[in-house]
Each structure stands twice: as C-alpha cells, then as structure tokens.
Design a protein around this motif. Structure first.
Motif, PDB file in Angstrom:
ATOM      1  N   LEU A  51       0.809  -1.218   0.000  1.00 59.40           N
ATOM      2  CA  LEU A  51       0.000   0.000   0.000  1.00 59.40           C
ATOM      3  C   LEU A  51       0.842   1.269   0.000  1.00 59.40           C
ATOM      4  N   LEU A  52       2.057   1.212   0.510  1.00 57.84           N
ATOM      5  CA  LEU A  52       2.905   2.401   0.468  1.00 57.84           C
ATOM      6  C   LEU A  52       3.083   2.895  -0.960  1.00 57.84           C
ATOM      7  N   GLU A  53       3.349   1.968  -1.884  1.00 57.36           N
ATOM      8  CA  GLU A  53       3.538   2.353  -3.276  1.00 57.36           C
ATOM      9  C   GLU A  53       2.212   2.643  -3.966  1.00 57.36           C
ATOM     10  N   LEU A  54       1.202   1.827  -3.697  1.00 60.34           N
ATOM     11  CA  LEU A  54      -0.088   2.028  -4.332  1.00 60.34           C
ATOM     12  C   LEU A  54      -0.708   3.355  -3.913  1.00 60.34           C
ATOM     13  N   ARG A  55      -0.532   3.723  -2.656  1.00 61.09           N
ATOM     14  CA  ARG A  55      -1.083   5.003  -2.183  1.00 61.09           C
ATOM     15  C   ARG A  55      -0.427   6.179  -2.915  1.00 61.09           C
ATOM     16  N   GLN A  56       0.836   6.046  -3.253  1.00 61.48           N
ATOM     17  CA  GLN A  56       1.491   7.098  -4.035  1.00 61.48           C
ATOM     18  C   GLN A  56       0.855   7.212  -5.417  1.00 61.48           C
ATOM     19  N   ALA A  57       0.602   6.078  -6.044  1.00 66.86           N
ATOM     20  CA  ALA A  57      -0.016   6.090  -7.372  1.00 66.86           C
ATOM     21  C   ALA A  57      -1.430   6.666  -7.327  1.00 66.86           C
ATOM     22  N   LEU A  58      -2.139   6.380  -6.236  1.00 62.13           N
ATOM     23  CA  LEU A  58      -3.513   6.861  -6.077  1.00 62.13           C
ATOM     24  C   LEU A  58      -3.573   8.277  -5.502  1.00 62.13           C
ATOM     25  N   HIS A  59      -2.421   8.813  -5.073  1.00 64.92           N
ATOM     26  CA  HIS A  59      -2.373  10.088  -4.343  1.00 64.92           C
ATOM     27  C   HIS A  59      -3.273  10.014  -3.106  1.00 64.92           C
ATOM     28  N   HIS A  60      -3.160   8.894  -2.415  1.00 67.66           N
ATOM     29  CA  HIS A  60      -4.036   8.597  -1.277  1.00 67.66           C
ATOM     30  C   HIS A  60      -3.444   9.134   0.018  1.00 67.66           C
ATOM     31  N   LYS A  61      -4.245   9.890   0.778  1.00 69.11           N
ATOM     32  CA  LYS A  61      -3.779  10.512   2.022  1.00 69.11           C
ATOM     33  C   LYS A  61      -4.603  10.085   3.234  1.00 69.11           C
ATOM     34  N   ASP A  62      -5.573   9.213   3.031  1.00 74.44           N
ATOM     35  CA  ASP A  62      -6.508   8.837   4.098  1.00 74.44           C
ATOM     36  C   ASP A  62      -6.030   7.580   4.840  1.00 74.44           C
ATOM     37  N   PRO A  63      -6.704   7.216   5.928  1.00 75.93           N
ATOM     38  CA  PRO A  63      -6.363   5.966   6.620  1.00 75.93           C
ATOM     39  C   PRO A  63      -6.554   4.757   5.704  1.00 75.93           C
ATOM     40  N   PHE A  64      -5.929   3.638   6.072  1.00 81.34           N
ATOM     41  CA  PHE A  64      -6.111   2.410   5.307  1.00 81.34           C
ATOM     42  C   PHE A  64      -6.048   1.212   6.233  1.00 81.34           C
ATOM     43  N   ILE A  65      -6.637   0.120   5.757  1.00 77.17           N
ATOM     44  CA  ILE A  65      -6.758  -1.111   6.541  1.00 77.17           C
ATOM     45  C   ILE A  65      -6.097  -2.234   5.756  1.00 77.17           C
ATOM     46  N   VAL A  66      -5.193  -2.967   6.387  1.00 78.43           N
ATOM     47  CA  VAL A  66      -4.398  -3.972   5.682  1.00 78.43           C
ATOM     48  C   VAL A  66      -4.793  -5.394   6.062  1.00 78.43           C
ATOM     49  N   GLU A  67      -4.424  -6.318   5.206  1.00 80.65           N
ATOM     50  CA  GLU A  67      -4.481  -7.757   5.469  1.00 80.65           C
ATOM     51  C   GLU A  67      -5.840  -8.207   6.007  1.00 80.65           C
ATOM     52  N   ASN A  68      -6.895  -7.808   5.288  1.00 76.70           N
ATOM     53  CA  ASN A  68      -8.257  -8.240   5.627  1.00 76.70           C
ATOM     54  C   ASN A  68      -8.683  -7.845   7.039  1.00 76.70           C
ATOM     55  N   GLY A  69      -8.397  -6.612   7.408  1.00 73.26           N
ATOM     56  CA  GLY A  69      -8.840  -6.108   8.703  1.00 73.26           C
ATOM     57  C   GLY A  69      -7.888  -6.379   9.843  1.00 73.26           C
ATOM     58  N   ALA A  70      -6.671  -6.806   9.555  1.00 71.67           N
ATOM     59  CA  ALA A  70      -5.720  -7.140  10.619  1.00 71.67           C
ATOM     60  C   ALA A  70      -5.180  -5.910  11.338  1.00 71.67           C
ATOM     61  N   ALA A  71      -5.154  -4.757  10.665  1.00 72.22           N
ATOM     62  CA  ALA A  71      -4.635  -3.537  11.300  1.00 72.22           C
ATOM     63  C   ALA A  71      -5.121  -2.307  10.546  1.00 72.22           C
ATOM     64  N   VAL A  72      -5.364  -1.244  11.321  1.00 62.07           N
ATOM     65  CA  VAL A  72      -5.694   0.062  10.749  1.00 62.07           C
ATOM     66  C   VAL A  72      -4.460   0.943  10.843  1.00 62.07           C
ATOM     67  N   TYR A  73      -4.138   1.624   9.750  1.00 69.62           N
ATOM     68  CA  TYR A  73      -3.023   2.574   9.715  1.00 69.62           C
ATOM     69  C   TYR A  73      -3.587   3.983   9.600  1.00 69.62           C
ATOM     70  N   LEU A  74      -3.234   4.836  10.551  1.00 66.72           N
ATOM     71  CA  LEU A  74      -3.680   6.221  10.561  1.00 66.72           C
ATOM     72  C   LEU A  74      -2.492   7.136  10.263  1.00 66.72           C
ATOM     73  N   PRO A  75      -2.540   7.923   9.190  1.00 67.19           N
ATOM     74  CA  PRO A  75      -1.486   8.921   8.982  1.00 67.19           C
ATOM     75  C   PRO A  75      -1.417   9.844  10.198  1.00 67.19           C
ATOM     76  N   VAL A  76      -0.205  10.173  10.641  1.00 67.24           N
ATOM     77  CA  VAL A  76      -0.052  10.929  11.883  1.00 67.24           C
ATOM     78  C   VAL A  76      -0.685  12.313  11.821  1.00 67.24           C
TER      79      VAL A  76
END
Length: 274
Positions: A51-76
């Motif tokens: 997602l680090l690379e994909l978010r750059q391609a998408l210009h994504h700045k919002d929170p994201f959830i990985v590995e089928n709900g295993a963890a939520v990542y919040l930009p600081v």
C-alpha cells in the motif's frame, strides 16, 4: 471534517481491475471524493508494503486497513480520538487486531501433515507472480505480511470447514478471499476494522457518519453488510456474493473500477453532494 460520508473500499477486483490491477476507470470518482473532502479508506488483503507504493499512485492521504482487517493505519497528521495506545511507525499510528504473523506460520506448519495447501511464506516471488499475475516487484511486496498468512488451498471444501472449526477454539480463523484462504486472528475482519474507524471519526468530529462499503468477494461480505450503503462491485470471474440480511444492496452494472466509479457517483447524488 465537513462531510458525513466515509468510503471503505476493497482493492483487487473492486477499485483495481481483476486482471490488470489498473484503476484509471475510477480516477474521476476518486478526484470527486478528494475535492469534496470525503475520506476513502482502502480496506484490503494487501500488505503495508504494497500500500505504500499504491497510495502514491492513487495520491491517497486517508487511513487504510491492511491484510483483511488485521490492522488500521492512521497517517499521523489525521488526529482521531481513539482512547487507545496505538503503535507508532514512520508516519503512521497502527491499531492491530490480530497476532504476529510468526505465530500463524508456526500454526500453518503444524497443519501441513493433515491438509493439502501451500503456505504463503513457502512461495518465491516467481511462484506468486505465476499464481496472481502480479509483476515481480509487487509480488515481493505482497510477501511482506505482518499479521496474516494466506494459503493456496488445494484440499476439499469439507476439509476447509473442518479446519475452520478446529482453529476457532484457538482464537484463529480462516477466511476465503478471491485467490487465497487467509489464516488470521479471530478479531481480524474488514467489518471490525471498519466499525472501529467509523466510530473514531464519529467521536472525533462529533457527527453521524454514513458509511459506504464497496467490494466484490466473499471476504468483503461482512464489511458490505455492516455499511449504511452496501455495494457489491460486479466481478468478471464470479457471481456477486450474497449479503445476508440486506435487501438494499447496490450491485453495479459494470465490472471493477468502472462499476466502482458508477457506485461512488450514485452515492454522492444519493447523499446530496452533487
């Protein structure tokens, strides 16, 4: 925050084309969300590294959830009131919902003598490319999992159900995705992570949030069922999954990102944004 709408979306087969992983058909709808200040939360089986690379391609700045709900990542820079001690890493705060992957790999190894499957950690990047159609670099990123262990299931459905029952008593579950069966903690679920994040937005901004969830596969059912606006994005490779208890599900006419775009535009009209 000026909006009461929160978008939760699957990636493969939904925002990304099932075959090519292209998202260009959804670009205009993504731009509309950004212009309106509506968060678009990626809720996927993909890893943090992917997602680090994909978010750059998408210009994504919002929170994201990985590995089928295993963890939520919040930009600081997104300050949400969670009343929890979150894990800090680089530019993110992390809310994990499951065990470390090492524990899951050990469990998978113990099951090998009784069930027919290939564990993700056993695959080379080349083998993963062959199985998924990912390019070699993307395959390497996909192998960098932290909270789940996918399995290529070669056994019967009866065996899969038997194993599910065995693992449930240990607080571990198996979840069937588009290409893999995912081994994970009992509380790892796209719907659970979505609910946690929606609650955090509501609490932080003291507003009622309307959630829209978009997905195409069985591992999206819980997330779609729980959303205020449930959307099944039509797939070119399987029939739309049933969403139990919901008779108001939107099923897109088009496949993948084109269908995703149609649903987002419909939701924006439905909620009075355009």
């Amino acid at each position: 925050m000026t909006t009461t709408l929160l978008v939760f979306t699957d990636l493969d087969g939904t925002l990304l084309d099932h075959y090519s992983y292209d998202f260009s058909a959804a670009s205009n709808a993504l731009s509309s969300l950004k212009t309106l200040g509506i968060p678009c939360v990626l809720n996927t089986s993909k890893t943090y590294a992917e997602l680090l690379e994909l978010r750059q391609a998408l210009h994504h700045k919002d929170p994201f959830i990985v590995e089928n709900g295993a963890a939520v990542y919040l930009p600081v820079n997104i300050r949400l009131d969670t009343d929890e001690n979150l894990i800090a890493r680089e530019n993110f705060l992390i809310k994990p919902f499951g065990p470390d992957r090492k524990q899951l790999i050990e469990l998978a190894q113990a099951m090998k003598s009784r069930y027919d499957f290939i564990s993700y950690h056993e695959l080379t990047p080349e083998q993963l490319v062959e199985h998924t159609g990912l390019d070699s670099h993307s395959a390497e990123l996909s192998l960098k999992r932290e909270f789940t262990e996918p399995l290529i299931w070669n056994d019967s459905n009866i065996a899969l159900e038997r194993l599910k029952q065995e693992l449930a008593s240990e607080g571990i579950k198996l979840q069937k995705g588009g290409r893999f069966v995912h081994l994970m903690g009992q509380n790892c679920d796209k719907a659970v992570a979505m609910a946690w994040l929606k609650n955090a937005y509501q609490k932080t901004f003291n507003i009622a949030v309307t959630s829209i969830a978009l997905g195409d596969g069985e591992n999206d059912v819980g997330m779609i069922k729980q959303a205020d606006i449930p959307v099944v994005v039509r797939s070119p490779v399987h029939v739309p999954p049933e969403i139990p208890g919901r008779n108001d599900v939107w099923i897109t006419d088009s496949y993948g990102p084109q269908g995703w775009s149609e649903a987002i535009n419909q939701a924006l009209i439905h909620e009075g944004f355009i």
